[in-house]
Design an enzyme around this catalytic site. Structure first.
Site, PDB file in Angstrom:
ATOM      1  CE1 TYR A   1      -9.506   2.654   8.691  1.00 35.53           C
ATOM      2  CE2 TYR A   1      -9.672   4.908   9.500  1.00 35.53           C
ATOM      3  CZ  TYR A   1      -8.906   3.853   9.021  1.00 35.53           C
ATOM      4  OH  TYR A   1      -7.546   4.001   8.896  1.00 35.53           O
TER       5      TYR A   1
ATOM      6  CD  GLU B   1     -10.713  -3.983   3.032  1.00 33.40           C
ATOM      7  OE1 GLU B   1     -10.676  -2.972   2.299  1.00 33.40           O
ATOM      8  OE2 GLU B   1     -10.519  -5.133   2.613  1.00 33.40           O
TER       9      GLU B   1
ATOM     10  CE  LYS C   1      -6.251   1.606  11.687  1.00 31.59           C
ATOM     11  NZ  LYS C   1      -5.452   0.635  10.876  1.00 31.59           N
TER      12      LYS C   1
ATOM     13  CG  ASN D   1      -6.367  13.284   7.273  1.00 27.27           C
ATOM     14  OD1 ASN D   1      -6.594  13.439   8.463  1.00 27.27           O
ATOM     15  ND2 ASN D   1      -7.312  12.991   6.395  1.00 27.27           N
TER      16      ASN D   1
ATOM     17  CG  LEU E   1       1.602  -0.435   7.627  1.00 28.93           C
ATOM     18  CD1 LEU E   1       2.439  -0.037   6.412  1.00 28.93           C
ATOM     19  CD2 LEU E   1       1.301   0.793   8.467  1.00 28.93           C
TER      20      LEU E   1
ATOM     21  N   GLY F   1       0.806  -1.202   0.000  1.00 31.14           N
ATOM     22  CA  GLY F   1       0.000   0.000   0.000  1.00 31.14           C
ATOM     23  C   GLY F   1       0.844   1.259   0.000  1.00 31.14           C
TER      24      GLY F   1
ATOM     25  N   GLY G   1       3.035   1.471   3.281  1.00 30.55           N
ATOM     26  CA  GLY G   1       3.842   0.254   3.377  1.00 30.55           C
ATOM     27  C   GLY G   1       4.922   0.146   2.331  1.00 30.55           C
TER      28      GLY G   1
END
Length: 378
Positions: free
Chosen positions: A189, A87, A193, A218, A84, A12, A15
């Site tokens: 979400y 979704e 987390k 962000n 990491l 990603g 990552g």
């Protein structure tokens, strides 16, 4: 001393950049990634620059954190895990609940189950947590008290009152949110987390593995997905600008976020992998600067050298917070980390990269329609 690092979700945005950084420093890097279409395209070997960027830097295992077999195969000889895999996307999480929970919570549980019940060489695990665990975050009242308001009332927001309120208080002033703030996520979400972080911090301590939680703000910059319409207003707005389409700004445009450039996020994570004495720590990783959505649009227009029509629509998404601003004191004290890239410099570098990439098919309208159909976009 070189480490053997497993990065779940390592193909990603964060990552892949971290894998290249660690490999360059002499560490052996293994990546486990499911290469989901939403991020990597239909045929990742040809449609995913992030995957190709790992050539020569990491061993890539295509597999899922929801598979104990895939995890076990990737874990061989690992000394440090950077978890990491998740979704991502506040809006989508509100209607694809099972997928988000299965991957983010279930995948984390499977990883920890292996560490508890099977032989391993892991000494440290870093989990990518999120600003979303705080909900609305920290504010100061008119008489100087620090408060942590509840999620905004939907009726107030629908009536055009977008500000954060606290019962019994008048005007509130946004202040940096510290790691000691209560955790009160306002989206699925965010809940996942928080669960990831809690599972890892609790379990690791019980089995003698050091755990570090990084609550990312962000993260943005070259390499972030331009295909995924559910995450990242920078990618969404950039695509609209390139297509000459109008930008629809939700709420009143004064909502804000703490943007941290990818190089800075990678720097903090790399330090968390190797810095002694940080086990058991939870740290915000951000810039400590709050930037409004209207300022984001202005910065993009400046970097692209063009404009498109802007509509401030007043619409809002269920689960969105008003502002976020990180207190980064702890990361500075424990990691010696401080974000170095000003937002406007990061935007310039991001736009330079965007202009070298193909313009992606626009799934943004479809994503809005999906939320509207479920009464999550109003």
């Amino acid at each position: 001393m070189p480490e053997s690092v497993l990065i779940t979700g390592g193909a990603g945005f964060i990552g892949s950049a971290l894998a290249r950084r660690l490999a360059t420093e002499g560490h052996r890097v293994t990546v486990l990634d499911s290469l989901v279409r939403q991020v990597h395209g239909e045929d990742p070997t040809t449609t995913s620059p992030l995957l190709r960027s790992l050539d020569g830097y990491a061993q890539v295992n295509v597999g899922s954190v929801t598979s104990s077999t895939d995890l076990s195969n990737a874990l061989a000889d690992t000394s440090v895990i950077v978890h990491l895999a998740a979704e991502t996307g506040t809006g989508q999480s509100m209607y694809e609940i099972d997928r988000y929970v299965q991957t983010n919570v279930g995948g984390t549980a499977k990883l920890l189950d292996l560490l508890v019940n099977a032989p391993h060489s892991v000494r440290r695990i870093i989990v990518a947590s999120s600003r979303s665990v705080y909900g609305e975050g920290a504010y100061r009242t008119s008489d100087g008290k620090t408060v942590f308001p509840p999620y905004r009332d939907a009726a107030d927001v629908a009536a055009g009152d977008f500000d954060v309120h606290m019962p019994g208080e008048t005007a509130l002033e946004l202040i940096p949110t510290p790691e000691t703030a209560p955790l009160q996520p306002s989206s699925i979400y965010g809940i996942t987390k928080q669960a990831q972080e809690s599972l890892i911090m609790t379990t690791a301590a019980s089995i003698g593995v050091e755990a570090v939680s990084l609550r990312f703000q962000n993260v943005f910059g070259p390499g972030q997905s331009l295909k995924n319409p559910y995450t990242g207003i920078l990618a969404i707005f950039s695509t609209l600008i390139r297509q000459g389409k109008p930008i629809d700004i939700f709420e009143d445009g004064h909502e804000s976020r703490d943007f941290v450039f990818i190089d800075d996020a990678v720097e903090a994570t790399a330090r968390a992998c190797t810095m002694p004495g940080v086990g058991g720590s939870v740290m915000n990783i951000g810039s400590g600067v709050s930037t409004s959505v209207l300022d984001v649009v202005d910065a993009l227009f400046q970097a692209f050298g063009t404009t498109v029509p802007v509509v401030v629509s007043g619409r809002f998404r269920t689960g969105d917070i008003r502002h976020n601003l990180a207190d980064t004191t702890r990361a500075r004290e424990l990691l010696g980390f401080e974000a170095r890239t000003p937002f406007v410099d990061g935007i310039r570098r991001f736009v330079e990269w965007v202009q070298t990439e193909p313009t992606e098919l626009d799934d943004y309208d479809r994503s809005l329609a999906e939320m509207s159909a479920r009464n999550l976009l109003k």
